[in-house]
Design an enzyme around this catalytic site. Structure first.
Site, PDB file in Angstrom:
ATOM      1  N   LYS A 222       0.818  -1.209   0.000  1.00  0.00           N
ATOM      2  CA  LYS A 222       0.000   0.000   0.000  1.00  0.00           C
ATOM      3  C   LYS A 222       0.858   1.268   0.000  1.00  0.00           C
ATOM      4  O   LYS A 222       2.063   1.242   0.246  1.00  0.00           O
ATOM      5  CB  LYS A 222      -0.971  -0.038   1.175  1.00  0.00           C
ATOM      6  CG  LYS A 222      -2.080  -1.074   0.951  1.00  0.00           C
ATOM      7  CD  LYS A 222      -3.233  -0.923   1.894  1.00  0.00           C
ATOM      8  CE  LYS A 222      -4.413  -1.810   1.445  1.00  0.00           C
ATOM      9  NZ  LYS A 222      -5.535  -1.753   2.390  1.00  0.00           N
ATOM     10  N   ARG A 256      -3.516 -10.006   4.834  1.00  0.00           N
ATOM     11  CA  ARG A 256      -3.855 -10.036   3.405  1.00  0.00           C
ATOM     12  C   ARG A 256      -2.624  -9.575   2.626  1.00  0.00           C
ATOM     13  O   ARG A 256      -2.254  -8.405   2.678  1.00  0.00           O
ATOM     14  CB  ARG A 256      -5.055  -9.131   3.138  1.00  0.00           C
ATOM     15  CG  ARG A 256      -5.610  -9.171   1.721  1.00  0.00           C
ATOM     16  CD  ARG A 256      -6.819  -8.244   1.634  1.00  0.00           C
ATOM     17  NE  ARG A 256      -7.494  -8.307   0.347  1.00  0.00           N
ATOM     18  CZ  ARG A 256      -7.197  -7.561  -0.714  1.00  0.00           C
ATOM     19  NH1 ARG A 256      -6.181  -6.699  -0.639  1.00  0.00           N
ATOM     20  NH2 ARG A 256      -7.873  -7.668  -1.841  1.00  0.00           N
TER      21      ARG A 256
END
Length: 292
Positions: A222, A256
């Site tokens: 991210k 995740r």
């Protein structure tokens, strides 16, 4: 309650980290840019992730970020065949990343056992739909609906606000009939948050864990990682693993991740270090037979 039956697998979150792989059947995913958009590639990626040790695969047909509209029919066309084929090929847990109740209903009928709602019940029908399926649900903090432009993120205390949001959504889920033990929480790293907000959530993740439900950390590749260590997309694997481990240390039990093999190794090593799992073998400086 630490032990959960999810799909065809059992997890004890007192002493186990579940690694969730990511399979995006989208042409505009922020990470893979359509690499698994074709159905054969999506199914193959999911099965390979399971073979690499992933406990879980998260299948998505619509990215969270802003972009062109995707209808419910198109989202279903993208994900349902993947769910069906993966369920036939593996006992890996299948979750579906969607914010639409009608997609969630079709997904669970096709073989998904978790609905990963990154919008935190923006669809008012979602909680009742999940309750009717007996699936697990991931409730994620985000502000507003996915795919929409939003103003710059502002929070007085991001962790307090995220925690309050999640607690209210848990109450809503339970009132709709979802068993509390079927609920997983995700504070929504980077979702409608800037890098400082996301680092603060990571630093204080134990406060989210304090709500008493399993916590999912979706940190892989991210932007907060890229901005924290100045790495472009494609060069964030080491930062992603470090962020994952910081979350595990603070109580996350589902992670995740895009790079499955690295994430599985890191998670299993953590389990060995803290005494949750035995080494695969003991040979180094050991007596014959593996005795210490």
């Amino acid at each position: 309650m630490s032990e959960h039956i999810i799909g065809r697998r059992s997890f004890d979150f007192e002493k186990q980290i579940a690694v969730m792989a990511v399979v995006n059947r989208t042409p505009d995913s922020f990470y893979d840019r359509g690499r698994t958009y074709e159905i054969d590639a999506a199914v193959s990626s999911a099965v390979q992730a399971a073979e690499q040790g992933a406990d879980w695969v998260d299948i998505g047909g619509v990215p969270f970020g802003r972009g062109p509209a995707v209808s419910s029919a198109e989202e279903l066309e993208r994900i349902v065949p993947v769910i069906e084929q993966v369920a036939a090929a593996s006992d890996v847990v299948i979750s579906v990343d969607t914010y639409r109740a009608e997609v969630a209903e079709a997904a669970t009928s096709a073989g998904a056992s978790v609905i990963n709602d990154t919008s935190g019940f923006s669809d008012p029908r979602m909680a009742a739909t999940v309750a009717g399926s007996w699936a697990h649900v991931v409730i994620t903090h985000s502000a507003g609906r996915p795919r929409e432009e939003k103003p710059p993120a502002r929070y007085a205390d991001v962790v307090d606000e995220v925690r309050a949001f999640l607690a209210e959504r848990v109450d809503r889920a339970v009132e709709a009939g979802i068993p509390r033990e079927n609920i997983i929480l995700d504070p929504g790293h980077d979702l409608d948050k800037n890098t400082l907000h996301t680092l603060e959530i990571t630093r204080r993740l134990d406060e989210i864990v304090g709500l008493g439900l399993p916590v999912l950390a979706a940190v892989s590749n991210k932007d907060f990682i890229g901005e924290a260590i100045d790495r472009p997309q494609g060069e964030r694997i080491h930062g992603s693993i470090a962020a994952m481990m910081a979350c595990i240390e603070r109580g996350a039990r589902i992670v995740r991740m895009h790079d499955v093999a690295s994430a599985v190794d890191a998670a299993r090593m953590y389990e060995a270090v803290v005494g949750w799992r035995e080494p695969v073998r003991v040979e180094h400086n050991a007596q014959p037979g593996g005795n210490v």
